[in-house]
Write a protein that holds these residues in place. Structure first.
Motif, PDB file in Angstrom:
ATOM      1  N   LYS A  17      17.631  63.254  46.891  1.00 50.59           N
ATOM      2  CA  LYS A  17      18.983  62.967  47.358  1.00 50.59           C
ATOM      3  C   LYS A  17      18.946  62.060  48.572  1.00 50.59           C
ATOM      4  CE  LYS A  17      20.674  67.467  45.857  1.00 50.59           C
ATOM      5  NZ  LYS A  17      21.324  68.711  46.323  1.00 50.59           N
ATOM      6  N   VAL A  18      19.756  60.997  48.512  1.00 47.29           N
ATOM      7  CA  VAL A  18      19.830  60.030  49.607  1.00 47.29           C
ATOM      8  C   VAL A  18      21.269  59.947  50.097  1.00 47.29           C
ATOM      9  CG1 VAL A  18      19.469  57.636  50.296  1.00 47.29           C
ATOM     10  CG2 VAL A  18      17.899  58.708  48.670  1.00 47.29           C
ATOM     11  N   GLY A  32      24.208  51.865  48.654  1.00 49.20           N
ATOM     12  CA  GLY A  32      24.215  53.056  47.801  1.00 49.20           C
ATOM     13  C   GLY A  32      23.935  52.724  46.355  1.00 49.20           C
ATOM     14  N   VAL A  35      20.226  51.927  45.869  1.00 51.49           N
ATOM     15  CA  VAL A  35      19.399  53.130  45.908  1.00 51.49           C
ATOM     16  C   VAL A  35      19.581  53.945  44.626  1.00 51.49           C
ATOM     17  CG1 VAL A  35      19.013  55.303  47.141  1.00 51.49           C
ATOM     18  CG2 VAL A  35      19.374  53.185  48.426  1.00 51.49           C
ATOM     19  N   GLU A  36      20.815  54.060  44.187  1.00 52.33           N
ATOM     20  CA  GLU A  36      21.113  54.811  42.966  1.00 52.33           C
ATOM     21  C   GLU A  36      20.442  54.182  41.749  1.00 52.33           C
ATOM     22  OE1 GLU A  36      24.967  57.231  41.604  1.00 52.33           O
ATOM     23  OE2 GLU A  36      25.301  55.065  41.800  1.00 52.33           O
ATOM     24  N   TYR A  40      17.794  57.693  42.393  1.00 51.30           N
ATOM     25  CA  TYR A  40      18.104  58.716  43.379  1.00 51.30           C
ATOM     26  C   TYR A  40      19.544  59.201  43.206  1.00 51.30           C
ATOM     27  CZ  TYR A  40      13.951  57.025  45.845  1.00 51.30           C
ATOM     28  OH  TYR A  40      12.676  56.677  46.171  1.00 51.30           O
ATOM     29  N   VAL A  42      22.829  59.753  45.074  1.00 45.40           N
ATOM     30  CA  VAL A  42      23.302  59.097  46.293  1.00 45.40           C
ATOM     31  C   VAL A  42      24.720  59.540  46.635  1.00 45.40           C
ATOM     32  CG1 VAL A  42      23.833  56.865  47.358  1.00 45.40           C
ATOM     33  CG2 VAL A  42      21.850  57.080  45.861  1.00 45.40           C
ATOM     34  N   THR A  44      27.629  58.420  49.794  1.00 42.85           N
ATOM     35  CA  THR A  44      27.888  57.413  50.817  1.00 42.85           C
ATOM     36  C   THR A  44      29.049  57.868  51.694  1.00 42.85           C
ATOM     37  OG1 THR A  44      27.179  55.702  49.268  1.00 42.85           O
ATOM     38  CG2 THR A  44      28.421  54.966  51.171  1.00 42.85           C
TER      39      THR A  44
END
Length: 149
Positions: A17-18, A32, A35-36, A40, A42, A44
């Motif tokens: 999880k980010v 976001g 990264v997704e 991951y 995500v 935001t």
């Protein structure tokens, strides 16, 4: 299944999880998405207090944290996360336009794990996330190994 999707002990969602935090909404959303796209989970948010509130429920593994935000700076958010034992495991990456030696020293001294200069180079970001993901997986494996010993 890729390495990011390998389940950690006690995790319902196997993806790391980010949490992306930036007061510039366009920048946060774009980051976001990047990264997704790497697999991951995500979330935001656009401010410091919102990041702290969401961390309670989302329990991120990694936080991409803008430093220069109005109200509550990234330094303040990092300090609050580091002071809470529930978030001791979180890896925090500073994302900022400040790339000089003094800024890098301050982020390191403030508890950030890594320092990323804006505009974000996506290849560098992916390398950082990969490095942190490996560290998190190793930590989980070691913890699981110790629990079964």
């Amino acid at each position: 299944m890729n390495e990011l999707q390998a389940a950690g002990p006690g995790r319902d969602d196997a993806r790391l999880k980010v949490l992306v935090v930036d007061d510039n909404e366009a920048s946060a959303v774009t980051l976001g998405w990047a990264v997704e796209a790497e697999g991951y989970a995500v979330r935001t948010v656009f401010g410091g207090q919102a990041a702290l509130d969401l961390a309670e429920d989302f329990c991120p593994d990694i936080v991409l944290l803008d430093l220069g935000m109005p109200g509550m700076s990234g330094f303040d958010v990092c300090q609050r996360l580091r002071a809470d034992p529930r978030f001791a495991h979180i890896k925090i990456i500073a994302q900022t336009g400040w790339g000089d030696d003094a800024a890098r020293k301050r982020t390191a001294e403030s508890g950030f794990d890594l320092h990323l200069v804006k505009p974000v180079n996506i290849d560098v970001l992916h390398d950082m996330l990969d490095l942190l993901a490996r560290s998190i997986r190793l930590s989980r494996q070691t913890g699981a190994d110790l629990a079964t010993a």
